[in-house]
Design an enzyme around this catalytic site. Sequence first.
Site, mmCIF file in Angstrom:
data_model
loop_
_atom_site.group_PDB
_atom_site.id
_atom_site.type_symbol
_atom_site.label_atom_id
_atom_site.label_comp_id
_atom_site.label_asym_id
_atom_site.label_seq_id
_atom_site.Cartn_x
_atom_site.Cartn_y
_atom_site.Cartn_z
ATOM 1 N N LEU A 284 0.829 -1.205 0.000
ATOM 2 C CA LEU A 284 0.000 0.000 0.000
ATOM 3 C C LEU A 284 0.867 1.260 0.000
ATOM 4 O O LEU A 284 0.570 2.237 -0.699
ATOM 5 C CB LEU A 284 -0.932 -0.006 1.211
ATOM 6 N N ALA A 286 3.937 1.440 -1.170
ATOM 7 C CA ALA A 286 4.627 1.509 -2.465
ATOM 8 C C ALA A 286 3.711 2.071 -3.549
ATOM 9 O O ALA A 286 4.116 2.929 -4.344
ATOM 10 C CB ALA A 286 5.138 0.126 -2.852
ATOM 11 N N ILE A 287 2.475 1.596 -3.591
ATOM 12 C CA ILE A 287 1.532 2.079 -4.607
ATOM 13 C C ILE A 287 1.143 3.520 -4.332
ATOM 14 O O ILE A 287 0.996 4.332 -5.257
ATOM 15 C CB ILE A 287 0.298 1.167 -4.665
ATOM 16 N N HIS A 288 0.997 3.874 -3.064
ATOM 17 C CA HIS A 288 0.659 5.253 -2.722
ATOM 18 C C HIS A 288 1.735 6.219 -3.213
ATOM 19 O O HIS A 288 1.440 7.323 -3.683
ATOM 20 C CB HIS A 288 0.501 5.383 -1.203
ATOM 21 N N THR A 289 2.992 5.805 -3.148
ATOM 22 C CA THR A 289 4.100 6.660 -3.570
ATOM 23 C C THR A 289 4.252 6.721 -5.081
ATOM 24 O O THR A 289 4.561 7.773 -5.646
ATOM 25 C CB THR A 289 5.414 6.165 -2.938
#
Length: 467
Positions: A284, A286-289
Amino acid sequence: MRNKITVIGIGPGHEGDMTSRAIQALKTADTVVGYTCYIPFISHLLKGNAEIVKNGMKQERKRIEKALEIVESGRDVCVISSGDSGIYGMAPLVYEMLRERGIDADVEVIPGISAFQKAASLLGAPVGHDFCVISLSDLMTPWSVIEKRIKAAAAADFVTAVYNPKSMGRYWELYRLKELFLQERDPKTPVGYVRQAGRNGEEIKITTLVDFDPEDVDMFTVVIIGNSQSYQWQDYFITPRGYYSQTNDEENGVGQSIMIESFRTIEKELENPDIPLGIKWLLLHAIHTTADFDMEKILIVDKDAVEQIYSSLTECGVRTIVTDVTMAASGIRKGALARLGIEVKCYLNNPETAILAQEKGITRTQAGIRLAVEEHPDALFVFGNAPTALMELCSLIRHDKARPCGIIAAPVGFVHVCESKHMVKPFTNIPKIIVEGRKGGSNLAATLVNSILCWPDAEQLKPGRDV
């Protein structure tokens, strides 16, 4: 003076769930028209000389035809309907037939408590936010239309109440509804269902979407499916409206509140949300960034890596994080470091690093890692830029000069990047987090560290404590 049709919603069936207005109308009624099975719910409220007209299931038109005949004869009439007469009830049919026949009469609709409202009150507070109600009966609506509405409700994250979920002849539709909702909702979404709500034989159950068994449901059951915010607490099914979270948002700060909402959105869009919490927590972040859902395929996390690294940094004496470049170091949250008493070091710009690099004919990032290992062989090593630095650490581990408590391998680029990540994989005794292939970057490496530093917040899915 025109005669009057009063359409009364009598609620689920118990007098305690009828409105005082409905009870008063029934007590003064001279003529009452209703379904045979509903008359016993209100007969004790009627005058002794009240005329009762009743008939069976699927005879709704005949029932209203009789009510209209009574009005045309010059008398007032009450038509009873279970729940609320305007929700899958008799009120629309009364208006339609009055319009069709051009009858001049007054109409009063007295609202009642609908079955889904009664069921919701017994379950807790499952319809605290936007909701819809869908009937699975295809007597009046083609299944193709019903399925289209189910898909829309599931995709739009509505709390969804289901009427007429199942009958002897209709057994598969509820299975199909479950299948469609599982395509859009977390399998752990709460599902509550109540049989005979407000009547004798009342049964109340709460489960999850994945465990919900359509065989446990009949025609007298109302099913309520939660949305992405719904949860079960003790024996209650709750969907928050947002008042409490608004207070929490003020306490959390705007930045953290935005992160929390973003994480909830990302979680809903994961192809495979049913993964260990440690991996999901990193994913979560990693995808948010990166806004890159390809992370689901390329983020490789050793079993219990997050838990082991966090334990090393908080309980086992390791107090240092080493990064390959200053950009990765700058992205690690200072509040988290101060809270945990951890120091971040990057040796890239040390004077000794430049001298060592020139003497040995290696890159400055390699030289920086050599110096870091001499001082902090057990640190958490984080790579977001330089594959040669990661390769250097691998060599030092092989020569038993480094014993990292963990490795985050996310260098980015086209030369030696993939190879450097393959080189680190054989160290099975070191917890590792690897971004496969060419992708990576200092910002990604830093956010993976940040996710580890706030690991205790993972269970509540509450990121951004130190934002």
